[in-house]
Design an enzyme around this catalytic site. Structure first.
Site, PDB file in Angstrom:
ATOM      1  N   GLU A  18      -0.733 -16.540 -10.425  1.00  0.00           N
ATOM      2  CA  GLU A  18       0.218 -15.671 -11.122  1.00  0.00           C
ATOM      3  C   GLU A  18       1.676 -15.996 -10.765  1.00  0.00           C
ATOM      4  O   GLU A  18       2.582 -15.288 -11.193  1.00  0.00           O
ATOM      5  CB  GLU A  18      -0.100 -14.203 -10.803  1.00  0.00           C
ATOM      6  N   ASN A  44     -12.767  -1.087  -4.785  1.00  0.00           N
ATOM      7  CA  ASN A  44     -12.503  -1.336  -6.205  1.00  0.00           C
ATOM      8  C   ASN A  44     -13.672  -2.128  -6.801  1.00  0.00           C
ATOM      9  O   ASN A  44     -13.934  -3.250  -6.375  1.00  0.00           O
ATOM     10  CB  ASN A  44     -11.187  -2.127  -6.329  1.00  0.00           C
ATOM     11  N   TYR A  91       0.842  -1.196   0.000  1.00  0.00           N
ATOM     12  CA  TYR A  91       0.000   0.000   0.000  1.00  0.00           C
ATOM     13  C   TYR A  91       0.880   1.250   0.000  1.00  0.00           C
ATOM     14  O   TYR A  91       0.579   2.227  -0.683  1.00  0.00           O
ATOM     15  CB  TYR A  91      -0.926  -0.008   1.227  1.00  0.00           C
ATOM     16  N   HIS A 133      -5.720  -7.461  -5.853  1.00  0.00           N
ATOM     17  CA  HIS A 133      -5.180  -8.649  -5.177  1.00  0.00           C
ATOM     18  C   HIS A 133      -3.648  -8.639  -5.169  1.00  0.00           C
ATOM     19  O   HIS A 133      -3.036  -9.364  -4.400  1.00  0.00           O
ATOM     20  CB  HIS A 133      -5.705  -9.942  -5.826  1.00  0.00           C
TER      21      HIS A 133
END
Length: 155
Positions: A149, A114, A91, A123
């Protein structure tokens, strides 16, 4: 924002609800209840792209988006879209990226609201210590998406 079109899809993380207005995809919601579906091109494209993402064949989305929020939220959501597939940010790093290094909590709140998770990859944002933090779909879903991912995260 006037939602005009709705389509539900099944995914490895559960049922998803895609919503579109006249400008593009405007919402993706988790655990959608059964409703009638539309076959609008933008919804069909979003469904196809999400299927490709979950199958490991897509790393970026091209479906038109129609996002609505405050100027700050729009800035944060635009920054989220710059985080590459398989990469994470904190963040704090996002706050620095948008030129507001002290706005970590506000960045977190913008992530929380979001309207297009996965497509606008909130994410991919972790706590400063690299651990999983809150996610609308739940931490198990966030972990699944990151592992899809190729990102291994601390729990």
């Amino acid at each position: 924002m006037q939602i005009e079109l709705v389509r539900h899809i099944e995914s490895p993380i559960g049922r998803l609800k895609l919503c579109a207005d006249g400008d593009g995809l405007c919402a993706l919601r988790f655990a959608a209840p059964g409703e009638e579906m539309d076959a609008a091109p933008v919804l069909m494209q979003a469904e196809r792209e999400l299927e490709e993402y979950f199958a490991g064949r897509r790393t970026a989305f091209s479906v038109p988006l129609s996002m609505h929020g405050t100027p700050f939220q729009m800035e944060v959501w635009a920054a989220l879209r710059t985080i590459p597939y398989g990469v994470t940010r904190s963040y704090g790093e996002l706050a620095v990226q948008i030129g507001r290094p002290r706005a970590c909590r506000a960045v977190g709140m913008a992530n929380h609201v979001n309207p297009l998770p996965i497509l606008v990859p909130c994410h991919r944002v972790l706590g400063a210590d690299g651990r999983l933090t809150g996610y609308a779909g739940g931490l198990d879903v966030k972990k699944y998406l990151l592992e899809l991912e190729g990102v291994h995260v601390k729990v």
